[in-house]
Design an enzyme around this catalytic site. Sequence first.
Site, PDB file in Angstrom:
ATOM      1  N   ASP A 237       5.241  36.069  70.029  1.00 34.22           N
ATOM      2  CA  ASP A 237       6.562  35.451  70.077  1.00 34.22           C
ATOM      3  C   ASP A 237       6.881  35.039  71.511  1.00 34.22           C
ATOM      4  O   ASP A 237       6.647  35.810  72.462  1.00 34.22           O
ATOM      5  CB  ASP A 237       7.607  36.451  69.573  1.00 34.22           C
ATOM      6  N   ASN A 245      15.752  26.573  75.038  1.00 35.95           N
ATOM      7  CA  ASN A 245      16.411  25.498  74.288  1.00 35.95           C
ATOM      8  C   ASN A 245      17.821  25.240  74.802  1.00 35.95           C
ATOM      9  O   ASN A 245      18.236  24.088  74.968  1.00 35.95           O
ATOM     10  CB  ASN A 245      16.465  25.852  72.801  1.00 35.95           C
ATOM     11  N   HIS A 250      16.282  20.903  73.286  1.00 34.01           N
ATOM     12  CA  HIS A 250      15.263  21.134  72.249  1.00 34.01           C
ATOM     13  C   HIS A 250      13.982  20.340  72.495  1.00 34.01           C
ATOM     14  O   HIS A 250      12.895  20.778  72.096  1.00 34.01           O
ATOM     15  CB  HIS A 250      15.845  20.797  70.870  1.00 34.01           C
ATOM     16  N   ASP A 254      10.417  21.985  72.382  1.00 31.55           N
ATOM     17  CA  ASP A 254       9.267  21.513  71.594  1.00 31.55           C
ATOM     18  C   ASP A 254       8.032  21.359  72.470  1.00 31.55           C
ATOM     19  O   ASP A 254       6.905  21.663  72.047  1.00 31.55           O
ATOM     20  CB  ASP A 254       9.606  20.175  70.932  1.00 31.55           C
ATOM     21  N   GLU A 280       9.529  30.142  67.059  1.00 28.41           N
ATOM     22  CA  GLU A 280       8.696  30.331  68.252  1.00 28.41           C
ATOM     23  C   GLU A 280       7.647  31.403  68.038  1.00 28.41           C
ATOM     24  O   GLU A 280       7.090  31.948  68.981  1.00 28.41           O
ATOM     25  CB  GLU A 280       9.583  30.702  69.447  1.00 28.41           C
TER      26      GLU A 280
END
Length: 356
Positions: A237, A245, A250, A254, A280
Amino acid sequence: MEASVYLESPMQPPGYPANEAERLAALASAQILDTPEDEAFNDLIRIAAAICRVPMAMVSLVDAERQWLKARIGIGVEETTRDESFCAHAILEPDRTMIVEDALEDPRFRANLFVQGAAGIRFYAGAPLLDRQGLPLGSFCVMDHAPRRLEPEQLRALEALSRQASNLIELRRLSIELRHHLVEREWYEQQLREQNADLAEMTRTDPLTGLHNRRAFSQALEEVAATGQRYAVAVCDIDEFKTINDLHGHAEGDRVLREVADVLRAQHAARGRLARYGGEEFVLLFPGIGTDEAVLQCEYLRQAIAGLPTGVPVTVSIGVAAGGPGIRPEQALERADEALYAAKRGGRNRVVASGA
């Protein structure tokens, strides 16, 4: 003197049917011109020659500028010019059999090379070869060196054999058409298989990272577990991903996901199976190894990700658990997930094994 008159008379070349373009297209579609000898056609002209008691018989196809013989008896050439062809005259009246009882008495043929020359044709009877639309492709004919007539039963037999020859040509055309459709069908089916494979892969692939998704990983985990071998699973994770973010947007998040996926793919692809499990979170499967070796490999992954030049600090926490006989696949994943939360509670950016 009479023979010399015939020699001086000009040969009358045949005209062309009004539907010549359609006729030639029909002939071409049969793909029969210049094909090898065929015993089925040979048998028909042998029967015709025997019934009509003549030394010569042939299956003649009239092309744009020539006459080509698919089958022949007593004829020494395989093709002639169209102008020299009796059959080119016969196709002008496709609804009847053309009979020339004495070529020397017929102004169309008295000066013909095959009448005046070594072939010495005097008698000709030709029943047109018709395709399924009634277009004349050529003629099924018998010939003799002497003038003569056909008896009614001989004429009926000649016409019946001509229909059988026409059927053979049509069967050939249908066979070619069928092969074409089969090839075309195979091509479409191959395209469909490829599209279905692409669609199936899409249902197994995460569109952002290009890694396998949860569905594909679950199937891979079940397959490995079914072999009865030991294995390890890891849940990875990205630490503080929500903060990335929130602070950077975002699009930046990404980009971080893709770069982490690239590291995992480069480091792990040859060793096991890998997927984006959601958000994630990533999962890794290590077939055939135990927890200790899996922890070591995950430590290499953690360090590689921590060293990414992403422009924002990126670290991961990883939980590892063992799987194998007596452990259900979902249990192994649950234990790896518990180990992940232990890594988070322990300060993040670390690898923790289940039970450690």
